[in-house]
Design a protein around this motif. Structure first.
Motif, PDB file in Angstrom:
ATOM      1  N   GLU A  18      13.820 -58.264 -22.375  1.00  0.00           N
ATOM      2  CA  GLU A  18      12.779 -59.100 -22.978  1.00  0.00           C
ATOM      3  C   GLU A  18      13.352 -60.015 -24.060  1.00  0.00           C
ATOM      4  N   THR A  19      14.675 -60.117 -24.101  1.00  0.00           N
ATOM      5  CA  THR A  19      15.362 -60.875 -25.142  1.00  0.00           C
ATOM      6  C   THR A  19      16.131 -62.034 -24.512  1.00  0.00           C
ATOM      7  N   ILE A  20      16.223 -63.149 -25.224  1.00  0.00           N
ATOM      8  CA  ILE A  20      17.004 -64.287 -24.742  1.00  0.00           C
ATOM      9  C   ILE A  20      18.060 -64.653 -25.787  1.00  0.00           C
ATOM     10  N   MET A  21      19.265 -64.881 -25.319  1.00  0.00           N
ATOM     11  CA  MET A  21      20.353 -65.369 -26.159  1.00  0.00           C
ATOM     12  C   MET A  21      20.508 -66.852 -25.890  1.00  0.00           C
ATOM     13  N   ILE A  22      20.400 -67.661 -26.926  1.00  0.00           N
ATOM     14  CA  ILE A  22      20.505 -69.110 -26.772  1.00  0.00           C
ATOM     15  C   ILE A  22      21.732 -69.590 -27.527  1.00  0.00           C
ATOM     16  N   GLY A  23      22.522 -70.426 -26.891  1.00  0.00           N
ATOM     17  CA  GLY A  23      23.702 -70.971 -27.540  1.00  0.00           C
ATOM     18  C   GLY A  23      24.213 -72.188 -26.804  1.00  0.00           C
ATOM     19  N   ASP A  24      25.375 -72.676 -27.230  1.00  0.00           N
ATOM     20  CA  ASP A  24      25.911 -73.914 -26.655  1.00  0.00           C
ATOM     21  C   ASP A  24      27.222 -73.703 -25.900  1.00  0.00           C
ATOM     22  N   ARG A  25      27.600 -72.440 -25.681  1.00  0.00           N
ATOM     23  CA  ARG A  25      28.847 -72.156 -24.968  1.00  0.00           C
ATOM     24  C   ARG A  25      28.557 -71.216 -23.795  1.00  0.00           C
ATOM     25  N   LEU A  26      29.168 -71.517 -22.663  1.00  0.00           N
ATOM     26  CA  LEU A  26      29.012 -70.653 -21.489  1.00  0.00           C
ATOM     27  C   LEU A  26      29.813 -69.370 -21.633  1.00  0.00           C
ATOM     28  N   ASP A  27      31.043 -69.492 -22.132  1.00  0.00           N
ATOM     29  CA  ASP A  27      31.967 -68.351 -22.144  1.00  0.00           C
ATOM     30  C   ASP A  27      31.685 -67.335 -23.241  1.00  0.00           C
ATOM     31  N   THR A  28      30.864 -67.689 -24.213  1.00  0.00           N
ATOM     32  CA  THR A  28      30.533 -66.724 -25.266  1.00  0.00           C
ATOM     33  C   THR A  28      29.032 -66.465 -25.313  1.00  0.00           C
ATOM     34  N   ASP A  29      28.231 -67.472 -25.593  1.00  0.00           N
ATOM     35  CA  ASP A  29      26.793 -67.287 -25.781  1.00  0.00           C
ATOM     36  C   ASP A  29      26.089 -66.843 -24.495  1.00  0.00           C
TER      37      ASP A  29
END
Length: 128
Positions: free
Chosen positions: A73-84
C-alpha cells in the motif's frame, strides 16, 4: 578510508548510496556520484561496502517497520531507476518515476529492452 580499513580489519565499509553519477548545473552535467567513490575505495581496500541506502532491503525493512506500513500500500517516488524505482519494487511497494531528474523515457525503454523488471516504474510522472 582505505588506510583506516587496512589498519582496522574489523571496520565495516558502509555506503549511503551507490549512485554512479549526479546531475549538476543548469545543463545537467554528469559528475561522479557517491557510487564511483565507493567503488574506488572498494578496489583500493579489497573490501566490499554494505549499502544501507536505496535500494537496500535493510532500509526498506526499517522504514516499513518503523512507520507500520504495508509495503503493498506504499509508493516510492524518485527520479532514478537504479535506486528509487528499484528500491520500491524490490520492497514490494509500488514505484513512481519523476521525469525531471536523472531518468527519462529513453532510460525506461532501455531498462525494458534489457529485461530489468526491477527498474520499471509502476507509475510515471512528467513532473511533481
Amino acid at each position: 578510508s582505505t588506510v583506516l580499513l587496512q589498519h582496522n580489519p574489523q571496520a565495516v565499509l558502509v555506503a549511503t548510496n551507490l549512485d554512479a553519477f549526479d546531475l549538476v548545473g543548469f545543463d545537467a552535467r554528469h559528475l561522479p556520484g557517491n557510487g564511483a567513490v565507493v567503488r574506488a575505495v572498494e578496489a583500493a581496500s579489497g573490501r566490499d561496502a554494505i549499502n544501507v541506502g536505496k535500494p537496500s532491503g535493510l532500509l526498506a525493512k526499517l522504514i516499513v517497520e518503523t512507520f507500520d506500513l504495508k509495503a503493498e500500500e506504499t509508493i516510492m517516488i524518485g527520479d532514478r531507476l537504479d535506486t528509487d524505482v528499484k528500491f520500491g519494487n524490490d520492497a514490494g511497494m509500488k514505484s513512481g518515476l519523476v521525469l525531471t531528474g536523472c531518468a527519462n523515457a529513453a532510460s525506461i525503454e532501455d531498462a525494458a529492452v534489457a529485461g530489468d523488471e526491477t527498474t520499471i516504474p509502476t507509475f510515471i510522472f512528467p513532473h511533481v
